[in-house]
Design a protein around this motif. Structure first.
Motif, PDB file in Angstrom:
ATOM      1  N   LYS A 184       0.794  -1.283   0.017  1.00  0.00           N
ATOM      2  CA  LYS A 184       0.085   0.072   0.049  1.00  0.00           C
ATOM      3  C   LYS A 184       0.998   1.200  -0.141  1.00  0.00           C
ATOM      4  CE  LYS A 184      -4.416  -0.914   1.874  1.00  0.00           C
ATOM      5  NZ  LYS A 184      -5.575  -0.448   2.979  1.00  0.00           N
ATOM      6  N   VAL A 185       0.714   2.073  -1.029  1.00  0.00           N
ATOM      7  CA  VAL A 185       1.449   3.247  -1.308  1.00  0.00           C
ATOM      8  C   VAL A 185       0.766   4.633  -0.930  1.00  0.00           C
ATOM      9  CG1 VAL A 185       3.031   4.333  -2.966  1.00  0.00           C
ATOM     10  CG2 VAL A 185       2.823   2.022  -2.829  1.00  0.00           C
ATOM     11  N   ASN A 186       1.313   5.395  -0.153  1.00  0.00           N
ATOM     12  CA  ASN A 186       0.774   6.916  -0.105  1.00  0.00           C
ATOM     13  C   ASN A 186       1.324   7.666  -1.219  1.00  0.00           C
ATOM     14  OD1 ASN A 186       1.565   9.799   0.546  1.00  0.00           O
ATOM     15  ND2 ASN A 186       0.424   9.228   2.402  1.00  0.00           N
ATOM     16  N   LYS A 187       0.118   8.028  -2.029  1.00  0.00           N
ATOM     17  CA  LYS A 187       0.413   8.689  -3.392  1.00  0.00           C
ATOM     18  C   LYS A 187       1.108   9.896  -3.332  1.00  0.00           C
ATOM     19  CE  LYS A 187      -2.022  10.648  -7.382  1.00  0.00           C
ATOM     20  NZ  LYS A 187      -3.407  10.868  -7.853  1.00  0.00           N
ATOM     21  N   GLU A 188       0.849  10.847  -2.291  1.00  0.00           N
ATOM     22  CA  GLU A 188       1.491  12.071  -2.430  1.00  0.00           C
ATOM     23  C   GLU A 188       2.939  12.084  -2.035  1.00  0.00           C
ATOM     24  OE1 GLU A 188      -1.470  11.182  -0.430  1.00  0.00           O
ATOM     25  OE2 GLU A 188      -2.782  12.016  -2.151  1.00  0.00           O
ATOM     26  N   GLU A 189       3.301  11.031  -1.198  1.00  0.00           N
ATOM     27  CA  GLU A 189       4.751  11.075  -0.979  1.00  0.00           C
ATOM     28  C   GLU A 189       5.666   9.838  -1.438  1.00  0.00           C
ATOM     29  OE1 GLU A 189       5.123  11.603   3.419  1.00  0.00           O
ATOM     30  OE2 GLU A 189       3.709  13.211   3.350  1.00  0.00           O
ATOM     31  N   MET A 190       4.928   8.859  -1.923  1.00  0.00           N
ATOM     32  CA  MET A 190       5.259   7.606  -2.774  1.00  0.00           C
ATOM     33  C   MET A 190       6.211   6.660  -1.456  1.00  0.00           C
ATOM     34  SD  MET A 190       4.698   6.333  -5.552  1.00  0.00           S
ATOM     35  CE  MET A 190       3.324   6.831  -6.581  1.00  0.00           C
ATOM     36  N   ILE A 191       5.438   6.705  -0.215  1.00  0.00           N
ATOM     37  CA  ILE A 191       5.980   6.032   0.743  1.00  0.00           C
ATOM     38  C   ILE A 191       5.244   4.927   0.936  1.00  0.00           C
ATOM     39  CG2 ILE A 191       6.110   6.171   3.358  1.00  0.00           C
ATOM     40  CD1 ILE A 191       6.512   9.242   3.095  1.00  0.00           C
ATOM     41  N   PHE A 192       5.630   3.703   1.269  1.00  0.00           N
ATOM     42  CA  PHE A 192       4.960   2.614   1.755  1.00  0.00           C
ATOM     43  C   PHE A 192       4.538   2.616   2.932  1.00  0.00           C
ATOM     44  CE2 PHE A 192       8.110  -0.070  -1.527  1.00  0.00           C
ATOM     45  CZ  PHE A 192       7.745   0.876  -2.407  1.00  0.00           C
ATOM     46  N   LYS A 193       3.200   2.358   2.948  1.00  0.00           N
ATOM     47  CA  LYS A 193       2.370   2.345   4.108  1.00  0.00           C
ATOM     48  C   LYS A 193       2.256   1.059   4.867  1.00  0.00           C
ATOM     49  CE  LYS A 193      -1.249   4.232   2.867  1.00  0.00           C
ATOM     50  NZ  LYS A 193      -2.810   5.184   2.823  1.00  0.00           N
TER      51      LYS A 193
END
Length: 166
Positions: free
Chosen positions: A91-100
């Motif tokens: 699952k990826v946070n789109k705004e920061e491209m961080i893996f959640k």
């Protein structure tokens, strides 16, 4: 306009590179162990990459979802023929491209016949979405949620901590 669909190949590769960067960094920093990365020349074998560590080769199918709550991953049934395989959903946070979050699936006892076949995304002229017999759906309930890359490494390579030189 949905730029995720327009740039889906780019985003997919970017997520793969971020994933590999995190895996390689953690294996080295936390365990002092190298992981070799191999990729198939053609994308028809059911996996995106092979991670090899300490004599174990894991055939990995990467799946990702960006800011979505539910996704039912589909996998080429050839993957299930590999001795060691895993499907990793990120699952990826789109705004920061961080893996959640990470979700891990590697049931070696799965009966592929018991998995539902995926259907094509587009309907034919009769409005019917045809079955993709070599592509299977894996229910989200079959995945194990993991909170970190080190947890994922320990799932992929159970002896990594024991064989660590740290």
């Amino acid at each position: 306009m949905d730029t995720n669909n327009i740039n889906s190949s780019y985003i997919e590769k970017m997520i793969e590179h971020i994933f590999l960067s995190e895996i390689l960094k953690e294996s080295w920093v936390k365990f002092n162990i190298k992981i070799n990365v191999l990729r198939p020349e053609v994308d028809d074998s059911g996996y995106d990459l092979i991670l090899e560590c300490q004599g174990i080769s894991q055939y990995i199918q990467l799946k990702s979802t960006i800011n979505e709550k539910t996704i039912i991953p589909t996998v080429n049934s050839k993957l299930f023929k590999k001795k060691e395989f895993a499907v990793i959903l990120i699952k990826v946070n789109k705004e920061e491209m961080i893996f959640k979050e990470y979700y891990y699936y590697a049931d070696k006892n799965i009966s592929v016949e018991n998995l539902k076949s995926a259907t094509k995304n587009k309907a034919n002229t009769d409005g019917v979405k045809k079955e993709r017999p070599n592509t299977k759906k894996i229910p989200r309930s079959k995945f194990v949620k993991l909170n970190s890359i080190p947890e994922l490494l320990e799932k992929l390579f159970p002896d990594i901590q024991k064989n660590s030189s740290k």
